[in-house]
Design a protein around this motif. Structure first.
Motif, PDB file in Angstrom:
ATOM      1  N   MET A  15       0.832  -1.212   0.000  1.00 41.03           N
ATOM      2  CA  MET A  15       0.000   0.000   0.000  1.00 41.03           C
ATOM      3  C   MET A  15       0.865   1.261   0.000  1.00 41.03           C
ATOM      4  O   MET A  15       0.583   2.212  -0.734  1.00 41.03           O
ATOM      5  CB  MET A  15      -0.959  -0.026   1.184  1.00 41.03           C
ATOM      6  CG  MET A  15      -2.012  -1.119   1.029  1.00 41.03           C
ATOM      7  SD  MET A  15      -3.065  -1.318   2.468  1.00 41.03           S
ATOM      8  CE  MET A  15      -4.060   0.160   2.353  1.00 41.03           C
ATOM      9  N   LYS A  16       1.932   1.273   0.788  1.00 41.44           N
ATOM     10  CA  LYS A  16       2.814   2.443   0.825  1.00 41.44           C
ATOM     11  C   LYS A  16       3.517   2.628  -0.508  1.00 41.44           C
ATOM     12  O   LYS A  16       3.681   3.748  -0.985  1.00 41.44           O
ATOM     13  CB  LYS A  16       3.842   2.303   1.948  1.00 41.44           C
ATOM     14  CG  LYS A  16       3.273   2.572   3.308  1.00 41.44           C
ATOM     15  CD  LYS A  16       4.343   2.536   4.375  1.00 41.44           C
ATOM     16  CE  LYS A  16       3.753   2.838   5.731  1.00 41.44           C
ATOM     17  NZ  LYS A  16       4.781   2.905   6.776  1.00 41.44           N
ATOM     18  N   GLU A  36       2.410   1.683  -3.453  1.00 35.65           N
ATOM     19  CA  GLU A  36       1.413   2.176  -4.399  1.00 35.65           C
ATOM     20  C   GLU A  36       1.167   3.668  -4.217  1.00 35.65           C
ATOM     21  O   GLU A  36       1.051   4.407  -5.188  1.00 35.65           O
ATOM     22  CB  GLU A  36       0.092   1.422  -4.240  1.00 35.65           C
ATOM     23  CG  GLU A  36      -0.071   0.273  -5.165  1.00 35.65           C
ATOM     24  CD  GLU A  36       0.169   0.633  -6.617  1.00 35.65           C
ATOM     25  OE1 GLU A  36      -0.525   1.494  -7.183  1.00 35.65           O
ATOM     26  OE2 GLU A  36       1.064   0.037  -7.202  1.00 35.65           O
ATOM     27  N   ARG A  37       1.075   4.106  -2.964  1.00 33.98           N
ATOM     28  CA  ARG A  37       0.863   5.544  -2.717  1.00 33.98           C
ATOM     29  C   ARG A  37       2.044   6.362  -3.236  1.00 33.98           C
ATOM     30  O   ARG A  37       1.865   7.415  -3.840  1.00 33.98           O
ATOM     31  CB  ARG A  37       0.638   5.800  -1.230  1.00 33.98           C
ATOM     32  CG  ARG A  37      -0.761   5.462  -0.769  1.00 33.98           C
ATOM     33  CD  ARG A  37      -1.076   6.047   0.595  1.00 33.98           C
ATOM     34  NE  ARG A  37      -0.203   5.559   1.633  1.00 33.98           N
ATOM     35  CZ  ARG A  37      -0.444   4.522   2.415  1.00 33.98           C
ATOM     36  NH1 ARG A  37      -1.570   3.844   2.271  1.00 33.98           N
ATOM     37  NH2 ARG A  37       0.401   4.150   3.349  1.00 33.98           N
ATOM     38  N   SER A  62       1.933   6.443  -6.954  1.00 31.62           N
ATOM     39  CA  SER A  62       0.826   7.297  -7.374  1.00 31.62           C
ATOM     40  C   SER A  62       1.227   8.768  -7.263  1.00 31.62           C
ATOM     41  O   SER A  62       0.960   9.557  -8.171  1.00 31.62           O
ATOM     42  CB  SER A  62      -0.397   7.016  -6.520  1.00 31.62           C
ATOM     43  OG  SER A  62      -1.450   7.864  -6.877  1.00 31.62           O
ATOM     44  N   ARG A  63       1.872   9.123  -6.164  1.00 27.64           N
ATOM     45  CA  ARG A  63       2.330  10.515  -6.003  1.00 27.64           C
ATOM     46  C   ARG A  63       3.350  10.867  -7.070  1.00 27.64           C
ATOM     47  O   ARG A  63       3.334  11.960  -7.621  1.00 27.64           O
ATOM     48  CB  ARG A  63       2.916  10.725  -4.614  1.00 27.64           C
ATOM     49  CG  ARG A  63       1.894  10.897  -3.522  1.00 27.64           C
ATOM     50  CD  ARG A  63       2.516  11.428  -2.251  1.00 27.64           C
ATOM     51  NE  ARG A  63       3.546  10.566  -1.721  1.00 27.64           N
ATOM     52  CZ  ARG A  63       3.374   9.612  -0.814  1.00 27.64           C
ATOM     53  NH1 ARG A  63       2.163   9.404  -0.333  1.00 27.64           N
ATOM     54  NH2 ARG A  63       4.369   8.880  -0.392  1.00 27.64           N
TER      55      ARG A  63
END
Length: 94
Positions: free
Chosen positions: A70-71, A73-74, A77-78
């Motif tokens: 999840m981290k 992916e974030r 994404s950023r």
């Protein structure tokens, strides 16, 4: 083989698989707990206890893997939000 997945689709598929595997392990852990209570043989109960402890550790590691995915992916994404779609270079020129 199937079609190529984007990194986000791949991460989502992995998270879904982790969720299903976690549910399976939790059910197995409960079944083992019930099974160990049925047997009076100390060695059997102790062996089942060791297996249950191993499953519990596996669940802990799955949670860590989930957080890492999840981290990541974030962060990706950023990063993709700060790049210009036409050049692939950062919007601020770096």
């Amino acid at each position: 083989m199937g079609k190529l997945q984007t990194p986000m689709e791949n991460a989502e598929a992995t998270l879904l698989a982790l969720k299903e595997f976690k549910r399976y392990l939790e059910g197995l852990e409960k079944d083992l707990s019930r099974t160990s209570k049925k047997y009076s043989n100390r060695e059997v109960a102790q062996g089942v206890g060791f297996v249950a402890a191993g499953i519990h550790e596996a669940l802990n590691y799955l949670e860590i893997v989930k957080k890492v995915i999840m981290k990541t992916e974030r962060a990706l994404s950023r990063r993709s939000d700060t790049t210009s779609p036409s050049s692939g270079r950062a919007v601020d020129g770096t």
